[in-house]
Design a protein around this motif. Structure first.
Motif, PDB file in Angstrom:
ATOM      1  N   PHE A  21       0.827  -1.200   0.000  1.00  0.00           N
ATOM      2  CA  PHE A  21       0.000   0.000   0.000  1.00  0.00           C
ATOM      3  C   PHE A  21       0.866   1.257   0.000  1.00  0.00           C
ATOM      4  O   PHE A  21       0.613   2.203  -0.742  1.00  0.00           O
ATOM      5  CB  PHE A  21      -0.916   0.013   1.221  1.00  0.00           C
ATOM      6  N   THR A  22       1.890   1.268   0.855  1.00  0.00           N
ATOM      7  CA  THR A  22       2.742   2.454   0.992  1.00  0.00           C
ATOM      8  C   THR A  22       3.470   2.773  -0.305  1.00  0.00           C
ATOM      9  O   THR A  22       3.623   3.935  -0.677  1.00  0.00           O
ATOM     10  CB  THR A  22       3.762   2.232   2.127  1.00  0.00           C
ATOM     11  N   THR A  28       2.447   2.163  -3.380  1.00  0.00           N
ATOM     12  CA  THR A  28       1.507   2.770  -4.323  1.00  0.00           C
ATOM     13  C   THR A  28       1.056   4.154  -3.854  1.00  0.00           C
ATOM     14  O   THR A  28       0.791   5.034  -4.675  1.00  0.00           O
ATOM     15  CB  THR A  28       0.274   1.877  -4.533  1.00  0.00           C
ATOM     16  N   ASP A  29       0.978   4.360  -2.530  1.00  0.00           N
ATOM     17  CA  ASP A  29       0.562   5.657  -2.011  1.00  0.00           C
ATOM     18  C   ASP A  29       1.594   6.733  -2.327  1.00  0.00           C
ATOM     19  O   ASP A  29       1.249   7.845  -2.734  1.00  0.00           O
ATOM     20  CB  ASP A  29       0.343   5.562  -0.495  1.00  0.00           C
ATOM     21  N   ARG A  47       1.104   9.972  -5.030  1.00  0.00           N
ATOM     22  CA  ARG A  47       1.345  11.385  -4.727  1.00  0.00           C
ATOM     23  C   ARG A  47       2.154  12.050  -5.841  1.00  0.00           C
ATOM     24  O   ARG A  47       1.844  13.159  -6.270  1.00  0.00           O
ATOM     25  CB  ARG A  47       2.066  11.526  -3.387  1.00  0.00           C
ATOM     26  N   TYR A  63      -7.286  14.760   1.200  1.00  0.00           N
ATOM     27  CA  TYR A  63      -6.461  13.585   1.481  1.00  0.00           C
ATOM     28  C   TYR A  63      -5.990  13.599   2.934  1.00  0.00           C
ATOM     29  O   TYR A  63      -6.115  12.620   3.662  1.00  0.00           O
ATOM     30  CB  TYR A  63      -5.266  13.561   0.521  1.00  0.00           C
ATOM     31  N   GLN A  89      -8.370   2.061  -1.514  1.00  0.00           N
ATOM     32  CA  GLN A  89      -7.284   2.605  -2.341  1.00  0.00           C
ATOM     33  C   GLN A  89      -7.416   2.146  -3.791  1.00  0.00           C
ATOM     34  O   GLN A  89      -7.156   2.926  -4.716  1.00  0.00           O
ATOM     35  CB  GLN A  89      -5.934   2.182  -1.761  1.00  0.00           C
ATOM     36  N   GLN A 109      -8.850  11.702  -3.860  1.00  0.00           N
ATOM     37  CA  GLN A 109      -7.803  11.830  -2.858  1.00  0.00           C
ATOM     38  C   GLN A 109      -8.358  11.674  -1.442  1.00  0.00           C
ATOM     39  O   GLN A 109      -7.659  11.192  -0.539  1.00  0.00           O
ATOM     40  CB  GLN A 109      -7.110  13.187  -2.994  1.00  0.00           C
ATOM     41  N   SER A 135      -8.419   8.091  -0.876  1.00  0.00           N
ATOM     42  CA  SER A 135      -7.057   7.623  -0.659  1.00  0.00           C
ATOM     43  C   SER A 135      -6.568   7.955   0.750  1.00  0.00           C
ATOM     44  O   SER A 135      -5.860   7.162   1.380  1.00  0.00           O
ATOM     45  CB  SER A 135      -6.122   8.245  -1.706  1.00  0.00           C
ATOM     46  N   LYS A 154      -5.363   5.287   3.442  1.00  0.00           N
ATOM     47  CA  LYS A 154      -4.022   5.342   4.038  1.00  0.00           C
ATOM     48  C   LYS A 154      -4.071   5.136   5.534  1.00  0.00           C
ATOM     49  O   LYS A 154      -3.324   4.313   6.092  1.00  0.00           O
ATOM     50  CB  LYS A 154      -3.372   6.690   3.723  1.00  0.00           C
ATOM     51  N   LYS A 181       7.848   4.372   1.116  1.00  0.00           N
ATOM     52  CA  LYS A 181       7.141   5.551   0.609  1.00  0.00           C
ATOM     53  C   LYS A 181       8.073   6.389  -0.252  1.00  0.00           C
ATOM     54  O   LYS A 181       7.686   6.911  -1.295  1.00  0.00           O
ATOM     55  CB  LYS A 181       6.621   6.384   1.784  1.00  0.00           C
TER      56      LYS A 181
END
Length: 286
Positions: free
Chosen positions: A16-17, A19-20, A24, A48, A79, A106, A109, A113, A152
């Protein structure tokens, strides 16, 4: 230590991190190339952060009622929806409509997150052996958090590369597909309810009565607020516009910065231990 469940939770959080962070960079750089002003770009991230704060507050209460596995999978699923939603954005829409649409995506998202983050960090507390104590828990959470920030940062680089290679729409599809695979693996292999409480938890129990935790929470609020003033929009746009860096170059620079502070976070237990056992007061002095 339940290494199986810890590994699945950590891998889900890592995926997840990644893709997060990539999302961004994709949103920021893509809409910058479309001519959006820095203020308009800042608005894209407003919901967001705001929705992330709300879901972080409510996530613990929901997790205690339904289990952390539910909130973890919900975060991943939301997500995926946000990524697919962004892929349907059309370049010929009016600016106001585009900004509103992206702000909505967002917002989803941001909810995803903090649901995923809360679930992962809370699950670690349940999976670490009871005999490990506060110091052992601190060590495992620091590893998870530090590795999260390193990934990230890698996501920033990944997003810049994807935007230059696949373009905006296909990059979103690729990330949604990867998260869908992670969600399926977790759904099939993660065992137990993870944190589902047998007692009714009231909403007021979400707020800490510890003075040290409240002070650290307030400090964290202002720390991240001051960081985001220049890091989220100002610095990337400066590197792209004023210095003429490529998408990959901007992503690489931000990646190095975030990976660096992720490494410091992973080392936090060793830094704090120099002043004695890990506790709130000692952390505040470090």
């Amino acid at each position: 230590m339940d290494l199986r469940n810890y590994g699945i939770v950590t891998a889900s959080y890592w995926g997840f991190t990644l893709t997060d962070g990539a999302l961004r960079m994709l949103v920021l750089l893509h809409f910058h190339t479309l001519g959006y002003s820095p203020v308009q770009l800042a608005f894209l991230f407003l919901l967001y952060e705001g929705c992330g704060m709300v879901s972080n507050l409510l996530g613990g209460w929901i997790g205690s009622r339904l289990g952390l596995k539910v909130t973890l999978f919900a975060g991943l699923a939301i997500q995926i929806v946000a990524l697919l939603m962004l892929s349907f954005l059309q370049p010929d829409w009016a600016v106001a409509m585009s900004v509103g649409y992206v702000m909505g995506a967002q917002a989803l998202s941001g909810i995803a997150k903090d649901l995923t983050k809360m679930s992962s960090k809370s699950a670690v507390k349940l999976l670490v052996p009871a005999g490990a104590g506060a110091d052992g828990l601190f060590q495992w959470v620091a590893i998870l958090t530090g590795s999260k920030n390193a990934l990230k940062g890698a996501g920033f680089l990944f997003g810049g590369i994807l935007l230059g290679w696949l373009g905006f729409e296909r990059s979103l599809w690729a990330m949604a597909g990867a998260l869908t695979l992670i969600l399926m693996v977790g759904f099939l292999w993660l065992q137990g309810d993870l944190g589902k409480s047998t007692k009714k938890v009231t909403f007021t129990q979400l707020f800490s009565k510890s003075r040290e935790i409240n002070i650290l929470s307030a400090a964290r609020f202002f720390l991240f607020g001051s960081r985001d003033l220049w890091f989220v929009v100002g610095l990337p746009i400066f590197l792209k516009d004023v210095l003429g860096w490529s998408f990959a170059g901007v992503g690489a620079f931000l990646a190095c910065w975030v990976i660096g502070y992720g490494m410091v976070q992973a080392l936090a237990p060793q830094i704090v231990r120099r002043g004695g056992p890990a506790n709130g007061a000692q952390a505040g002095l470090s």
